[in-house]
Design an enzyme around this catalytic site. Structure first.
Site, PDB file in Angstrom:
ATOM      1  N   HIS A 163     -13.503  17.116 -14.081  1.00  0.00           N
ATOM      2  CA  HIS A 163     -13.393  17.619 -15.453  1.00  0.00           C
ATOM      3  C   HIS A 163     -13.740  19.110 -15.406  1.00  0.00           C
ATOM      4  CE1 HIS A 163     -14.741  13.403 -16.170  1.00  0.00           C
ATOM      5  NE2 HIS A 163     -14.092  13.463 -17.312  1.00  0.00           N
ATOM      6  N   ASP A 165     -17.429  19.684 -15.214  1.00  0.00           N
ATOM      7  CA  ASP A 165     -18.124  19.256 -13.990  1.00  0.00           C
ATOM      8  C   ASP A 165     -18.275  20.431 -13.029  1.00  0.00           C
ATOM      9  OD1 ASP A 165     -17.754  16.641 -14.872  1.00  0.00           O
ATOM     10  OD2 ASP A 165     -15.990  16.308 -13.610  1.00  0.00           O
ATOM     11  N   GLU A 202      -5.841   7.370 -20.225  1.00  0.00           N
ATOM     12  CA  GLU A 202      -6.713   6.356 -19.609  1.00  0.00           C
ATOM     13  C   GLU A 202      -7.228   5.401 -20.678  1.00  0.00           C
ATOM     14  OE1 GLU A 202      -9.576   7.837 -16.760  1.00  0.00           O
ATOM     15  OE2 GLU A 202     -10.932   6.177 -17.218  1.00  0.00           O
ATOM     16  N   GLU A 230      -8.358   1.804 -15.427  1.00  0.00           N
ATOM     17  CA  GLU A 230      -9.656   1.663 -14.761  1.00  0.00           C
ATOM     18  C   GLU A 230     -10.058   0.187 -14.769  1.00  0.00           C
ATOM     19  OE1 GLU A 230     -12.624   4.686 -15.344  1.00  0.00           O
ATOM     20  OE2 GLU A 230     -14.181   3.166 -15.568  1.00  0.00           O
ATOM     21  N   ASP A 232      -8.280   4.127 -11.709  1.00  0.00           N
ATOM     22  CA  ASP A 232      -9.678   4.479 -11.495  1.00  0.00           C
ATOM     23  C   ASP A 232     -10.329   3.233 -10.894  1.00  0.00           C
ATOM     24  OD1 ASP A 232      -9.530   7.069 -12.307  1.00  0.00           O
ATOM     25  OD2 ASP A 232     -10.872   6.865 -14.031  1.00  0.00           O
ATOM     26  N   ASP A 271     -19.266   0.924 -13.987  1.00  0.00           N
ATOM     27  CA  ASP A 271     -18.617   1.804 -12.989  1.00  0.00           C
ATOM     28  C   ASP A 271     -19.149   1.602 -11.574  1.00  0.00           C
ATOM     29  OD1 ASP A 271     -16.958   3.088 -14.847  1.00  0.00           O
ATOM     30  OD2 ASP A 271     -18.416   4.662 -15.260  1.00  0.00           O
ATOM     31  N   ASP A 306     -13.801   6.320  -9.566  1.00  0.00           N
ATOM     32  CA  ASP A 306     -14.592   6.649 -10.763  1.00  0.00           C
ATOM     33  C   ASP A 306     -15.800   5.709 -10.731  1.00  0.00           C
ATOM     34  OD1 ASP A 306     -15.537   7.443 -13.160  1.00  0.00           O
ATOM     35  OD2 ASP A 306     -13.709   7.087 -14.298  1.00  0.00           O
TER      36      ASP A 306
HETATM   37  C1  XLS Z   1     -15.085   6.995 -18.766  1.00  0.00           C
HETATM   38  C2  XLS Z   1     -13.870   7.396 -18.065  1.00  0.00           C
HETATM   39  C3  XLS Z   1     -13.866   8.821 -17.533  1.00  0.00           C
HETATM   40  C4  XLS Z   1     -12.475   9.258 -17.211  1.00  0.00           C
HETATM   41  C5  XLS Z   1     -12.282  10.732 -17.078  1.00  0.00           C
HETATM   42  O1  XLS Z   1     -15.320   5.836 -19.042  1.00  0.00           O
HETATM   43  O2  XLS Z   1     -13.635   6.482 -17.040  1.00  0.00           O
HETATM   44  O3  XLS Z   1     -14.721   8.912 -16.429  1.00  0.00           O
HETATM   45  O4  XLS Z   1     -12.015   8.643 -16.042  1.00  0.00           O
HETATM   46  O5  XLS Z   1     -12.587  11.425 -18.217  1.00  0.00           O
HETATM   47 NI    NI Z   2     -12.201   6.636 -15.556  1.00  0.00          NI
HETATM   48 NI    NI Z   3     -15.089   4.362 -17.050  1.00  0.00          NI
END
Ligand code: XLS
Ligand code: NI
Ligand code: NI
Length: 473
Positions: free
Chosen positions: A132, A135, A263, A299, A327, A340, A370
């Protein structure tokens, strides 16, 4: 200094350079610190006892005409691995991360963080990273300075990428952390917040373009609502569509040819997020004429939060032509939030990977880790353990999926199941000649009398498990 077998050439060169410049300095005045006291991670095969080695992921192994590295396109994420100190809502950071927290020199700290990140990427030996805007570059005293900080850090990233050969999978903008986005970015009731987010996305997209990113992600963390008592979903939906249209136009204007991803996530941090799941995003793209502009970055843990399996989310996206990227992570079935964690279940991943690779694999995108360490995994070396285990799990699931594809184990069962739709009756029903009345008459005239057949679910589950148990790794 390090043996360079099994390491991509440029990474080996860079690491050797790092090693010799350190020994030349003889510990007197080290200009380039070494953050991770480990040798580069290599593939050592299933029998190795070395905890810091790959057992399954062999970057150069050829499978169906391409290397594993080319198929899997693995990326390490910047945010959880380098920008997060191990804090949670009840407690402070716990991790040993010397590059975090130097508030007197934020740009120096950002460069140090980037040194650590690229040392990690190179030693892990995976080809991509994701970031990001916030980051990699800190906020300045005003927004103008924030933008110049980003430009400076993008220049620094370009140097690091050149030195190490590590590439950018995708970039994104953090338009969810700052208090100005508490009520949303594109979907904020205040057009000034929309404008601010638009500016951030413009700069993040240009940064991804400059760094040769394969794609760009928009995760709508705050694009949702906390209460319907103060929310117009119709108004916010129109704002979001306008935002995505502007971003797509800018992508074309600057000549960025990478894919654009949304996403999906059902909730967290908002009570309800508009990009709930693959099907919701699909409907939204169709409604606002954005199909073909955006694809989905699915994800694993977001799929399960949405009450689906990861397999479901991937299958929906692949079959409807909106599949983009992954992800990679996992949730905890006991918890109702986005934990995560690093993937550790071949059973969970293999069927989804089967959908992806049966449809030809990635057209952009890849597997972005991720993933977050647990807060008690304090040591820097834990970052290696998490990634090595997750990558080996992914590699194993990939080999299982490729085995199922090669033997047509599942595709044949699926084709056979729908074979009637290729026959006379199926084709007739689908043709313009058919009507409800004519079909009904046919049932009587031809004494149509459908007989139920077995779905063979258990037999198919056994075939998948056998592929998992017997796959040579
Ligand atoms: C949060 C998301 C974030 C995205 C990127 O839950 O997974 O990490 O992948 O902004
Ligand atoms: Ni993500
Ligand atoms: Ni996430």
């Amino acid at each position: 200094m390090w043996e360079d077998n099994k390491l991509p050439g440029r990474v080996a060169e860079w690491l050797n350079g790092l090693g010799s410049s350190l020994s030349a300095l003889d510990g007197r005045c080290q200009t380039m610190a070494e953050f991770f006291k480990t040798e580069p991670i290599r593939f050592e095969g299933p029998d190795t006892t070395n905890p810091l080695a790959f057992r399954v992921y062999d970057a150069d192994r050829i499978v169906a005409g391409k290397t594993m590295e080319e198929h899997l396109r693995i990326a390490v994420c910047y945010w959880h691995s380098f920008a997060w100190p191990g804090s949670d809502i009840f407690g402070d950071g716990t991790f040993d991360r010397p590059w975090i927290g130097n508030t007197s020199d934020p740009m120096g700290a950002a460069r140090q963080k980037m040194d650590a990140a690229f040392e990690f990427f190179a030693k892990l030996g995976t080809p991509y990273f994701c970031f990001h805007d916030r980051d990699i570059a800190p906020d300045g005293a005003d927004y103008g300075e924030t933008v110049s900080n980003l430009h400076a850090m993008v220049d620094y990233a370009a140097e690091k990428m050149d030195e190490t050969g590590v590439k950018l999978l995708w970039g994104t903008a953090n338009v969810f952390s700052h208090p100005r986005f508490a009520a949303g970015a594109a979907t904020n009731p205040d057009p000034e917040a929309f404008a601010f987010a638009a500016s951030q996305v413009r700069h993040a997209l240009e940064a991804a373009h400059r760094l040769g990113g394969t794609s760009y992600v928009l995760w709508g963390g705050r694009e949702g609502y906390e209460t319907l008592l103060n929310t117009s979903m119709k108004q916010e939906g129109e704002q979001l569509a306008r935002f995505l249209t502007l971003v797509a136009e800018h992508k074309r204007k600057i000549g960025f040819t990478g894919q654009m991803f949304l996403e999906p996530k059902p909730q967290e941090p908002t009570k309800h997020q508009y990009d709930y799941d693959s099907a919701t995003v699909h409907g939204f793209l169709e409604r606002y004429d954005l199909l073909g502009e955006y694809y989905v970055n699915i994800e694993v843990n977001h799929a399960t939060l949405g009450g689906h399996s990861f397999h479901h989310e991937v299958a929906y996206a692949v079959e409807n032509g909106i599949f983009g990227s992954i992800d990679a992570n996992r949730g905890d079935p006991q918890n109702g939030w986005d934990t995560d964690q690093f993937p550790n279940s071949v059973e969970e991943l293999a069927p989804a990977l089967h959908e992806i690779f049966a449809a030809g694999g990635f057209k952009g995108g890849g597997f972005n880790f991720d993933t977050k360490l647990r807060r008690q995994s304090l040591d820097r070396i834990d970052l290696f353990h998490g990634h090595i285990g997750g990558i080996d799990t992914l590699a194993k699931a990939f080999l299982v999926a490729m085995d199922l594809i090669e033997k047509e184990t599942l595709s044949k069962a699926r084709t056979d199941r729908y074979a009637g739709w290729k026959g006379d009756l199926g084709s007739y029903i689908m043709s313009d000649n058919a009507s409800l009345e004519a079909i009904s008459d046919k049932v009587l005239a031809e004494r149509i009398d459908p007989k139920p057949v077995s779905g063979q679910q258990e037999a198919l589950e056994n075939l998948v498990n056998r592929a998992i148990w017997s796959e040579r790794s």
